[in-house]
Design a protein around this motif. Sequence first.
Motif, short mmCIF file in Angstrom:
data_model
loop_
_atom_site.label_atom_id
_atom_site.label_comp_id
_atom_site.label_asym_id
_atom_site.label_seq_id
_atom_site.Cartn_x
_atom_site.Cartn_y
_atom_site.Cartn_z
N ALA A 315 -19.11 35.93 -10.97
CA ALA A 315 -17.83 36.03 -10.26
C ALA A 315 -17.86 35.20 -8.97
CB ALA A 315 -17.54 37.50 -9.94
N TYR A 316 -16.69 34.74 -8.51
CA TYR A 316 -16.59 33.98 -7.26
C TYR A 316 -15.28 34.32 -6.56
CZ TYR A 316 -13.21 30.63 -9.30
OH TYR A 316 -12.11 30.05 -9.86
N ASP A 378 -17.07 31.65 -14.73
CA ASP A 378 -17.04 32.28 -13.41
C ASP A 378 -15.67 32.92 -13.28
OD1 ASP A 378 -18.60 32.83 -11.26
OD2 ASP A 378 -18.46 30.87 -10.33
N VAL A 379 -15.61 34.24 -13.12
CA VAL A 379 -14.31 34.91 -13.00
C VAL A 379 -13.92 34.99 -11.54
CG1 VAL A 379 -14.69 36.22 -15.13
CG2 VAL A 379 -15.33 37.24 -12.93
N GLY A 391 -21.59 40.90 -10.57
CA GLY A 391 -22.95 40.44 -10.83
C GLY A 391 -22.99 39.35 -11.91
N ARG A 392 -24.00 39.44 -12.79
CA ARG A 392 -24.15 38.49 -13.92
C ARG A 392 -24.31 39.31 -15.20
NH1 ARG A 392 -26.14 33.21 -14.54
NH2 ARG A 392 -26.53 33.09 -12.30
N LYS A 393 -23.43 39.00 -16.17
CA LYS A 393 -23.50 39.75 -17.43
C LYS A 393 -22.95 38.93 -18.59
CE LYS A 393 -19.52 42.33 -15.60
NZ LYS A 393 -19.00 43.69 -15.34
N LYS A 394 -23.32 39.40 -19.79
CA LYS A 394 -22.84 38.73 -21.02
C LYS A 394 -21.61 39.49 -21.47
CE LYS A 394 -25.57 36.68 -23.86
NZ LYS A 394 -26.57 36.31 -24.90
N VAL A 395 -20.51 38.72 -21.68
CA VAL A 395 -19.24 39.33 -22.09
C VAL A 395 -18.67 38.57 -23.28
CG1 VAL A 395 -18.73 40.17 -19.77
CG2 VAL A 395 -17.90 37.92 -20.48
#
Length: 401
Positions: A315-316, A378-379, A391-395
């Motif tokens: 995310a940003y 990047d959402v 954070g960082r995740k697989k979607v």
Amino acid sequence: MSKISMKNLFSGSLRSKRTVVGIISLILFVSVVSFVAYQGTKESVVVNANGKEQELLTHANTVGELLQQEGIAVSEYDKVSPSLNTKIVSGMTIDWEQAKEVTISVDGKESKVWTTESKVKNILEEANIEVTEHDKLSVALDAEVGADNKIDIQKAFQLTLVDGLEERQVWSTSTTVANFLKQQGIQLNEFDRVENDLEAVITPEDKITVVRVEKVTDVVEESVDFAVETKSDSSLLKGKEKVVTEGEEGKIARTYEVTKENGKVVDKKLKTEEVLKEPKTEVVAVGTKVVTATVSRGNSSSSKNSKEFYVTATAYTADCKGCSGVSATGLNLKANSGMKVIAVDPNVIPLGSKVWVEGYGNAIAADTGGSIQGNKIDVFVSSKQEANNWGRKKVRIKILN
């Protein structure tokens, strides 16, 4: 009268004359003998008066008496050798030098001295007046004082001479600035400047400044920036630009008159210009295409044409480090903090695509990023806290169109 009487008379007269002559002769003889005897008792001396010698016979007892007899008046400043009280001895030489009055002027202040010396150096030594090699004298030290019996001295003093970049201490006597520069051998060129008044009289501790001025012609080849012409292009996304025609710098020769003072440029005037090469205008296409997205925060939806796969998502925010706040497609993220936007690799997800992101909802692929490559997105979120929470995740992601 009888002959005998006449004869007797004549004989008597003759005897009388002979008697007179005899008496006179005797007197003359005695006088001569007396004179010779008198002269023989005189002493023979040589008198050297002011360089002129004369041999004399005298009965004077002393040198002073002899000089007085000869009509020589001796003053207290005259030089007599031997002294006036010396007894006359036959064969002696008497020297008499008459003193003269000499006027000595030092920087305009006059004093008078009596001396028998003739050389300037000796006169000044007697008067206890010291001179240096830098002082200016009206008569040279080794020369004899002139008929006017006057010596004019101008005492030298130190001052500062600045000639261009060179500064030094020099000696001079009181004179004008113009004469001082001449004495120092300073040659002024056409444009050189003297900071002081040339007619002013210099004084101790003065600073005479000569500015060396040089005017030269300088020809410089300089680049000329090309103009930039922009043209709207509706096929490009807003904020994107593309060079259609490369611009080229031109070249121009400019002639300057350069003025230097002591080697430093103080003025530069443009005299002429000559175009050697015309510049070529650069043409730039500017995108005007705006992507409009309808965004919903509801649950995901799909269509029969959707493409579904998994990506790594981070995310940003619009205020992240290195972010401009405007997306690659021209969306103002700072002004639209609630908009659903993702940054993608355009080779995987084309810009402008509508997508569904697991845990995020419907969004539009309207941004890119240097680290967003391959199956990575990047959402966009409105705050740093939300980005940390994501954070960082697989979607799972679906491309809806």
